[in-house]
Write a protein that holds these residues in place. Structure first.
Motif, PDB file in Angstrom:
ATOM      1  N   MET A 425    -119.747  31.910 -13.461  1.00 44.49           N
ATOM      2  CA  MET A 425    -119.752  30.648 -14.282  1.00 44.49           C
ATOM      3  C   MET A 425    -118.600  30.665 -15.074  1.00 44.49           C
ATOM      4  SD  MET A 425    -122.765  29.016 -16.504  1.00 44.49           S
ATOM      5  CE  MET A 425    -123.804  28.967 -15.267  1.00 44.49           C
ATOM      6  N   LEU A 426    -117.711  29.460 -15.122  1.00 46.60           N
ATOM      7  CA  LEU A 426    -116.740  29.317 -16.325  1.00 46.60           C
ATOM      8  C   LEU A 426    -117.275  28.439 -17.063  1.00 46.60           C
ATOM      9  CD1 LEU A 426    -113.644  30.042 -16.331  1.00 46.60           C
ATOM     10  CD2 LEU A 426    -113.227  27.621 -15.458  1.00 46.60           C
ATOM     11  N   VAL A 427    -117.119  28.747 -18.400  1.00 50.23           N
ATOM     12  CA  VAL A 427    -117.565  27.928 -19.707  1.00 50.23           C
ATOM     13  C   VAL A 427    -116.515  27.935 -20.670  1.00 50.23           C
ATOM     14  CG1 VAL A 427    -119.947  28.361 -19.290  1.00 50.23           C
ATOM     15  CG2 VAL A 427    -118.775  30.005 -20.556  1.00 50.23           C
ATOM     16  N   GLU A 428    -116.681  27.228 -21.656  1.00 51.76           N
ATOM     17  CA  GLU A 428    -115.734  27.086 -22.876  1.00 51.76           C
ATOM     18  C   GLU A 428    -116.176  27.922 -23.918  1.00 51.76           C
ATOM     19  OE1 GLU A 428    -114.782  23.041 -23.293  1.00 51.76           O
ATOM     20  OE2 GLU A 428    -113.843  22.703 -21.483  1.00 51.76           O
ATOM     21  N   PRO A 429    -115.479  28.548 -24.752  1.00 50.30           N
ATOM     22  CA  PRO A 429    -115.934  29.148 -25.795  1.00 50.30           C
ATOM     23  C   PRO A 429    -116.819  28.389 -26.829  1.00 50.30           C
ATOM     24  CG  PRO A 429    -113.813  30.233 -25.240  1.00 50.30           C
ATOM     25  CD  PRO A 429    -114.229  28.794 -24.702  1.00 50.30           C
ATOM     26  N   LYS A 430    -116.360  27.186 -27.062  1.00 44.40           N
ATOM     27  CA  LYS A 430    -116.903  26.470 -28.030  1.00 44.40           C
ATOM     28  C   LYS A 430    -118.445  25.680 -27.638  1.00 44.40           C
ATOM     29  CE  LYS A 430    -114.274  22.260 -26.411  1.00 44.40           C
ATOM     30  NZ  LYS A 430    -113.398  21.468 -26.649  1.00 44.40           N
ATOM     31  N   GLY A 431    -118.581  26.015 -26.543  1.00 50.14           N
ATOM     32  CA  GLY A 431    -119.857  25.503 -25.915  1.00 50.14           C
ATOM     33  C   GLY A 431    -121.252  26.601 -25.752  1.00 50.14           C
ATOM     34  N   ARG A 432    -122.132  26.159 -25.311  1.00 48.19           N
ATOM     35  CA  ARG A 432    -123.215  27.081 -25.226  1.00 48.19           C
ATOM     36  C   ARG A 432    -122.933  28.134 -24.115  1.00 48.19           C
ATOM     37  NH1 ARG A 432    -127.540  27.428 -21.670  1.00 48.19           N
ATOM     38  NH2 ARG A 432    -129.332  28.717 -22.179  1.00 48.19           N
ATOM     39  N   VAL A 433    -122.860  29.414 -24.282  1.00 47.88           N
ATOM     40  CA  VAL A 433    -122.313  30.575 -23.486  1.00 47.88           C
ATOM     41  C   VAL A 433    -123.818  31.352 -22.779  1.00 47.88           C
ATOM     42  CG1 VAL A 433    -121.232  32.674 -23.024  1.00 47.88           C
ATOM     43  CG2 VAL A 433    -120.268  31.039 -24.635  1.00 47.88           C
ATOM     44  N   PRO A 434    -124.096  30.899 -21.714  1.00 48.00           N
ATOM     45  CA  PRO A 434    -125.298  31.776 -21.061  1.00 48.00           C
ATOM     46  C   PRO A 434    -125.237  33.115 -20.826  1.00 48.00           C
ATOM     47  CG  PRO A 434    -123.914  30.604 -19.093  1.00 48.00           C
ATOM     48  CD  PRO A 434    -123.372  30.463 -20.482  1.00 48.00           C
ATOM     49  N   LYS A 435    -126.519  33.692 -20.621  1.00 51.07           N
ATOM     50  CA  LYS A 435    -126.519  35.050 -20.503  1.00 51.07           C
ATOM     51  C   LYS A 435    -125.711  35.713 -19.066  1.00 51.07           C
ATOM     52  CE  LYS A 435    -130.635  35.860 -23.080  1.00 51.07           C
ATOM     53  NZ  LYS A 435    -132.173  36.349 -23.060  1.00 51.07           N
ATOM     54  N   GLY A 436    -125.170  36.855 -19.028  1.00 55.61           N
ATOM     55  CA  GLY A 436    -124.305  37.390 -18.111  1.00 55.61           C
ATOM     56  C   GLY A 436    -123.298  38.124 -18.468  1.00 55.61           C
ATOM     57  N   GLU A 437    -122.581  39.038 -17.500  1.00 58.60           N
ATOM     58  CA  GLU A 437    -121.937  39.892 -17.809  1.00 58.60           C
ATOM     59  C   GLU A 437    -120.354  39.032 -17.746  1.00 58.60           C
ATOM     60  OE1 GLU A 437    -119.506  43.581 -15.494  1.00 58.60           O
ATOM     61  OE2 GLU A 437    -121.235  42.555 -14.518  1.00 58.60           O
ATOM     62  N   VAL A 438    -119.823  39.347 -18.908  1.00 58.33           N
ATOM     63  CA  VAL A 438    -118.470  38.779 -19.197  1.00 58.33           C
ATOM     64  C   VAL A 438    -117.612  39.540 -18.430  1.00 58.33           C
ATOM     65  CG1 VAL A 438    -116.643  38.199 -20.877  1.00 58.33           C
ATOM     66  CG2 VAL A 438    -119.152  37.826 -21.353  1.00 58.33           C
ATOM     67  N   LEU A 439    -116.541  38.593 -17.537  1.00 53.79           N
ATOM     68  CA  LEU A 439    -115.793  39.401 -16.860  1.00 53.79           C
ATOM     69  C   LEU A 439    -114.446  39.059 -17.250  1.00 53.79           C
ATOM     70  CD1 LEU A 439    -116.689  38.288 -13.210  1.00 53.79           C
ATOM     71  CD2 LEU A 439    -117.183  40.581 -14.450  1.00 53.79           C
ATOM     72  N   PHE A 440    -114.240  37.777 -18.041  1.00 53.39           N
ATOM     73  CA  PHE A 440    -112.859  37.330 -18.788  1.00 53.39           C
ATOM     74  C   PHE A 440    -113.238  36.794 -19.969  1.00 53.39           C
ATOM     75  CE2 PHE A 440    -109.508  34.375 -19.232  1.00 53.39           C
ATOM     76  CZ  PHE A 440    -108.517  35.091 -19.515  1.00 53.39           C
ATOM     77  N   MET A 441    -112.370  36.648 -20.950  1.00 52.47           N
ATOM     78  CA  MET A 441    -112.577  36.124 -22.224  1.00 52.47           C
ATOM     79  C   MET A 441    -111.246  35.697 -22.609  1.00 52.47           C
ATOM     80  SD  MET A 441    -114.716  36.564 -25.804  1.00 52.47           S
ATOM     81  CE  MET A 441    -116.516  36.534 -25.148  1.00 52.47           C
ATOM     82  N   GLY A 442    -110.980  34.394 -22.834  1.00 54.85           N
ATOM     83  CA  GLY A 442    -109.552  33.792 -23.405  1.00 54.85           C
ATOM     84  C   GLY A 442    -109.826  32.862 -24.387  1.00 54.85           C
ATOM     85  N   ARG A 443    -109.023  32.130 -24.931  1.00 58.75           N
ATOM     86  CA  ARG A 443    -109.090  31.070 -25.860  1.00 58.75           C
ATOM     87  C   ARG A 443    -109.633  29.784 -25.489  1.00 58.75           C
ATOM     88  NH1 ARG A 443    -103.455  29.901 -28.906  1.00 58.75           N
ATOM     89  NH2 ARG A 443    -105.150  28.319 -29.793  1.00 58.75           N
TER      90      ARG A 443
END
Length: 458
Positions: A425-443
């Protein structure tokens, strides 16, 4: 080279440069569907087939150019730029033949190439822009076949009709309408059996080619189903969905520009249709060859006006008003007796249209920022094989699919884990982040792997 051809060659060169600059000025492919073309071309080169069923002409030629140039964005944009500019040739020939005015032909070619609608097509609906060349070519060869028939004009009219079908569904729809309307109007002024015979001689092979292609390769021509949906919507037999924000035409910069120069508003189109009606009436009284051309242009324009309020279709049909506008401007210019006066008319009309074209060209840009592009490129390095991505972000989904190199899905469903090894799942940091293993985090983006309900992450 003939002196009469020099201005046309100049229009072609300037048009090619203009469209090349419009499409390549940002280094990334522009528009809503830009990354879609990259996906299709990449899939053709890697697997020998289109990922999504669609009229294939543009994709196959773009893939061949990509193999030559080694740059898919450059190949696609140059191809679209060249064919957008090439539309000047049939526009010139159509009006030149009907009005016997070289200056009218030049006016039509300029109005066609630098019409804001065509610029918008080239940026957002690239197949549509390429198909305009084949659509206008078909109209010219049909014109020849009706009024000075030959075996060559018959073959070329059928070929250009079929190439329109292979390029874009809406262009094909307009070609089909022209095929049905233009000969009927020609019969009004040229009541000869030969006209009807020639009409049937074109109609039968055209329809047979379309039917055979659809039956043999239905996946590539599933867009024909959109024609049925359009007729249902037109008859109010079904309801159209609302447009997504990314599909909506961009608003102009101020009320005056909106009224005069915006390519989608009545102030730009209605005067052309009124002028077309007046000219068509005059040519009808003279039983001129220009009558079926002008009357057909008015029919196309009125059709676009009738459906302009339909959410799914209106904005696309408003772009197609460039065809009647170009014809009418050319015919108007041909009516001016003095060469100096007609040249002044060309400069005035094209100047007005050019302002709108320049505005649309400046607003044509990729629907992704350079920073977002680079983040998705970086994220692609951690995407495992056999993945599907659910997108919960504002970013154009085709860019995500292209850059991450994975399939995409509209929502989380249990079936995804049955079809794929990994559900991301691709989400934006400013939104609600669901549970899961984070593979990548950017701005701009966070990419996670989601586990099905009832199974916890290791």
């Amino acid at each position: 080279m003939s002196r009469t051809r020099i201005p046309l060659v100049a229009i072609l060169l300037i048009g090619t440069i203009f469209y090349s600059w419009t499409l390549l000025k940002d280094r990334l492919i522009p528009g809503v569907d830009g990354p879609y073309y990259l996906i299709q071309v990449e899939n053709l080169l890697k697997e020998g087939r289109l990922k999504y069923g669609d009229p294939p002409f543009v994709f196959y030629v773009s893939a061949a150019l990509t193999a030559l140039l080694k740059d898919p964005t450059l190949a696609i944009c140059l191809f679209v730029a060249i064919f957008s500019a090439l539309s000047a040739v049939p526009a010139y020939l159509i009006v030149r033949r009907a009005t016997r005015s070289t200056m009218g032909g030049y006016a039509a070619s300029l109005a066609c190439v630098f019409c804001p609608q065509l610029v918008r097509m080239a940026g957002d609906l690239m197949k549509n822009a390429v198909g305009i060349f084949f659509l206008l070519s078909f109209l010219y060869f049909l014109q020849m076949e009706v009024f000075s028939p030959s075996e060559l004009s018959l073959v070329l009219s059928v070929l250009s009709f079929y190439l329109t079908f292979l390029t874009h569904a809406l262009d094909f729809g307009f070609a089909l309408l022209i095929l049905l309307v233009y000969p009927c109007l020609a019969l009004i002024i040229k009541r000869e059996r030969e006209v009807a015979v020639r009409w049937v001689a074109i109609l039968v092979p055209c329809l047979l080619l379309v039917l055979a292609s659809y039956l043999l390769l239905p996946n590539l021509f599933s867009d024909l189903g959109k024609g049925v949906k359009f007729l249902k919507d037109l008859l109010h037999l079904s309801h159209s969905r609302r447009l997504r924000p990314s599909e909506m035409p961009k608003p102009p910069r101020g009320p005056f520009l909106e009224l005069i120069f915006d390519p989608y508003e009545a102030g730009f189109v209605v005067p052309a249709l009124i002028a077309g009606c007046i000219l068509a009436h005059e040519e009808f009284r003279k039983r001129s060859e220009a009558f079926p051309l002008l009357a057909s242009a008015v029919v196309l324009g009125l059709l676009s006006a009738v459906v302009s309020g339909m959410p799914d279709w209106g904005w696309r049909f408003r772009l197609m008003t460039m065809v009647p506008i170009s014809v009418v401007i050319g015919a108007l210019t041909s009516k001016i007796g003095s060469r100096t006066a007609s040249l002044s008319m060309v400069i005035l009309l094209i100047g007005i249209i050019g302002i709108g074209a320049a505005r649309v060209a400046l607003e044509t840009h990729p629907l992704i920022s350079r920073e977002e592009y680079e983040e998705l490129e970086e994220a692609s390095k951690v995407v495992p094989q056999g993945s599907v991505v659910v997108i919960r972000s504002h970013v154009n989904p085709y860019w995500v699919e292209y850059l991450l190199g994975s399939d995409r899905a509209g929502r989380i469903a249990s079936e995804l884990w049955e079809a794929y090894d990994h559900v991301l799942m691709l989400v934006e940091p400013k939104g609600r982040v669901p549970k899961g293993e984070v593979l990548f985090m950017g701005r701009n983006f966070i990419l996670l792997e989601i586990e099905p309900k009832g199974r916890s992450s290791p």
